[in-house]
Design an enzyme around this catalytic site. Structure first.
Site, PDB file in Angstrom:
ATOM      1  N   ASN A 267       4.856   8.313   6.931  1.00 49.36           N
ATOM      2  CA  ASN A 267       5.417   8.003   5.616  1.00 49.36           C
ATOM      3  C   ASN A 267       6.700   8.811   5.479  1.00 49.36           C
ATOM      4  O   ASN A 267       6.664  10.021   5.286  1.00 49.36           O
ATOM      5  CB  ASN A 267       4.399   8.382   4.523  1.00 49.36           C
ATOM      6  N   TRP A 268       7.823   8.117   5.610  1.00 49.75           N
ATOM      7  CA  TRP A 268       9.104   8.833   5.609  1.00 49.75           C
ATOM      8  C   TRP A 268       9.567   9.215   4.205  1.00 49.75           C
ATOM      9  O   TRP A 268      10.590   9.883   4.051  1.00 49.75           O
ATOM     10  CB  TRP A 268      10.172   7.975   6.310  1.00 49.75           C
ATOM     11  N   LYS A 269       8.875   8.737   3.197  1.00 51.41           N
ATOM     12  CA  LYS A 269       9.232   9.046   1.802  1.00 51.41           C
ATOM     13  C   LYS A 269      10.721   8.746   1.562  1.00 51.41           C
ATOM     14  O   LYS A 269      11.218   7.775   2.129  1.00 51.41           O
ATOM     15  CB  LYS A 269       8.846  10.490   1.468  1.00 51.41           C
TER      16      LYS A 269
ATOM     17  N   HIS B 178       0.166   6.333  -3.739  1.00 51.66           N
ATOM     18  CA  HIS B 178       0.401   7.684  -3.202  1.00 51.66           C
ATOM     19  C   HIS B 178       0.435   8.680  -4.364  1.00 51.66           C
ATOM     20  O   HIS B 178       0.894   8.343  -5.462  1.00 51.66           O
ATOM     21  CB  HIS B 178       1.728   7.695  -2.443  1.00 51.66           C
TER      22      HIS B 178
ATOM     23  N   GLU C 291       2.346  11.008  -5.044  1.00 55.61           N
ATOM     24  CA  GLU C 291       3.683  11.199  -5.629  1.00 55.61           C
ATOM     25  C   GLU C 291       3.998  10.073  -6.616  1.00 55.61           C
ATOM     26  O   GLU C 291       4.671  10.288  -7.620  1.00 55.61           O
ATOM     27  CB  GLU C 291       4.737  11.302  -4.514  1.00 55.61           C
TER      28      GLU C 291
ATOM     29  N   GLU D 209      -5.705  11.899   0.696  1.00 55.96           N
ATOM     30  CA  GLU D 209      -4.637  12.891   0.729  1.00 55.96           C
ATOM     31  C   GLU D 209      -4.859  13.894  -0.393  1.00 55.96           C
ATOM     32  O   GLU D 209      -4.462  13.634  -1.549  1.00 55.96           O
ATOM     33  CB  GLU D 209      -3.280  12.212   0.537  1.00 55.96           C
TER      34      GLU D 209
ATOM     35  N   GLY E  10       2.722  18.462   1.816  1.00 61.22           N
ATOM     36  CA  GLY E  10       4.003  19.161   1.884  1.00 61.22           C
ATOM     37  C   GLY E  10       3.903  20.649   1.633  1.00 61.22           C
ATOM     38  O   GLY E  10       4.905  21.312   1.397  1.00 61.22           O
TER      39      GLY E  10
ATOM     40  N   SER F 221      -0.081  17.717   5.369  1.00 61.70           N
ATOM     41  CA  SER F 221       0.316  18.731   6.347  1.00 61.70           C
ATOM     42  C   SER F 221      -0.281  18.511   7.736  1.00 61.70           C
ATOM     43  O   SER F 221      -0.668  19.474   8.410  1.00 61.70           O
ATOM     44  CB  SER F 221      -0.008  20.131   5.823  1.00 61.70           C
TER      45      SER F 221
ATOM     46  N   GLY G  67       3.562  12.926   6.639  1.00 56.58           N
ATOM     47  CA  GLY G  67       4.829  12.986   5.906  1.00 56.58           C
ATOM     48  C   GLY G  67       5.873  13.732   6.723  1.00 56.58           C
ATOM     49  O   GLY G  67       6.455  13.197   7.677  1.00 56.58           O
ATOM     50  N   GLY G  68       6.095  14.985   6.395  1.00 53.18           N
ATOM     51  CA  GLY G  68       7.144  15.808   7.009  1.00 53.18           C
ATOM     52  C   GLY G  68       7.226  15.711   8.530  1.00 53.18           C
ATOM     53  O   GLY G  68       8.321  15.528   9.093  1.00 53.18           O
TER      54      GLY G  68
HETATM   55  P1  13P Z   1       3.034  15.973   4.489  1.00 57.63           P
HETATM   56  O1  13P Z   1       2.563  15.549   5.875  1.00 57.63           O
HETATM   57  O2  13P Z   1       4.491  16.285   4.450  1.00 57.63           O
HETATM   58  O3  13P Z   1       2.151  17.010   3.915  1.00 57.63           O
HETATM   59  O4  13P Z   1       2.880  14.660   3.554  1.00 57.63           O
HETATM   60  C1  13P Z   1       1.696  13.968   3.555  1.00 57.63           C
HETATM   61  C2  13P Z   1       1.879  12.702   2.825  1.00 57.63           C
HETATM   62  O5  13P Z   1       2.079  12.696   1.619  1.00 57.63           O
HETATM   63  C3  13P Z   1       1.823  11.448   3.594  1.00 57.63           C
HETATM   64  O6  13P Z   1       1.762  10.325   2.774  1.00 57.63           O
END
Ligand code: 13P
Length: 256
Positions: free
Chosen positions: A11-13, A97, A99, A171, A177, A217, A238-239
């Site tokens: 997920n590149w956000k 998600h 967020e 999640e 993050g 993470s 994510g990251g």
């Molecule tokens: P991180 O891997 O950066 O913690 O993010 C997880 C995430 O929200 C994937 O959708």
């Protein structure tokens, strides 16, 4: 052996330029296209979808959007419809998600509408759920997860019909993050709870077939241990999905 094929999803956000994302996906295609034992998916921002679809070619890498509206068209300024995502080459869409829930006030009700719309448009929904740190500390994790499942899958629940391709992603908000991963045991406990819930509500076939991804993470250093848990079927990253040097070893977790 589980009948569920592992999935590693990035997920590149709201990250990466077109040039960066094209270069990243080309590396993924070169190094990990057509891997047999794992499905690989990337979820770029809307503006990169078509370009990334082209770069993916016939490599078997899957393409997802990070959100959508539930209507197929209409006067919804700033929104993107499921039909448009299909046209851009998406097969999957991430919904609910944390967020989106926390920063953009999405509710179980709208996620329910989106899940329904995704399925009827032919998109596979990746429905996200997860508790906050406060909820975990108050001992409310299972209650929150159950509420999110019941709310986000409400229409499907009423019809007792969940397509077996549907994907759920656990999640924990406190692990996103933050560098704080849920321990494999903590994640397994919730995944097992979700699988029991699937069994109770949609039957054993659905519980056996539906994949539950873990997100929060995930890194090259913890993926193997997480994936060794019986109810963890993949990761939503994510990251660490933004750079080839961290995403490729996660995709290739079976080889480490
Ligand atoms: P991180 O891997 O950066 O913690 O993010 C997880 C995430 O929200 C994937 O959708």
């Amino acid at each position: 052996m589980s009948e569920r094929k592992p999935m590693i999803a990035g997920n590149w956000k709201m990250n990466l330029t077109l040039e960066q994302s094209t270069s990243l996906v080309k590396t993924i295609v070169k190094e990990c296209g057509r891997l047999k034992g794992v499905e690989v998916l990337v979820a770029p921002p809307f503006t990169a979808l078509s370009t990334i679809k082209e770069a993916i070619g016939d490599s078997g890498i899957l393409l997802a959007a990070q959100n959508m509206h539930w209507e197929l068209e209409g006067a919804y300024t700033g929104e993107i419809s499921p039909k448009m995502l299909v046209e851009a080459g998406c097969s999957h869409v991430i919904l609910g998600h944390s967020e989106r829930r926390n920063l953009f006030f999405e509710t179980n009700d709208t996620i329910n509408l989106k899940t329904e719309a995704a399925i009827s448009t032919g998109l596979v929904p990746i429905v996200c759920i997860g508790e906050t740190l406060d909820q975990r500390e108050q001992g409310q994790t299972s209650e929150v997860i159950r509420e999110q499942l019941e709310g986000s899958l409400k229409n499907l629940l009423e019809r007792k019909n969940l397509p077996l391709s549907t994907i759920l992603a656990y999640e924990p908000v406190w692990a996103i993050g933050t560098g704080k991963t849920a321990t494999p045991d903590q994640a397994q406990e919730v995944h097992q709870f979700i699988r029991h819930w699937l069994d109770e509500n949609f039957g054993s076939r659905a519980a056996r077939a539906i994949r539950i991804l873990y997100g929060g993470s995930v890194k090259p250093g913890n993926i193997r241990e997480l994936m060794s848990m019986p109810d963890i079927d993949g990761a939503l990253v994510g990251g660490a999905s933004l750079k080839a040097h961290s995403f490729l070893p996660i995709i290739r977790f079976q080889e480490n």
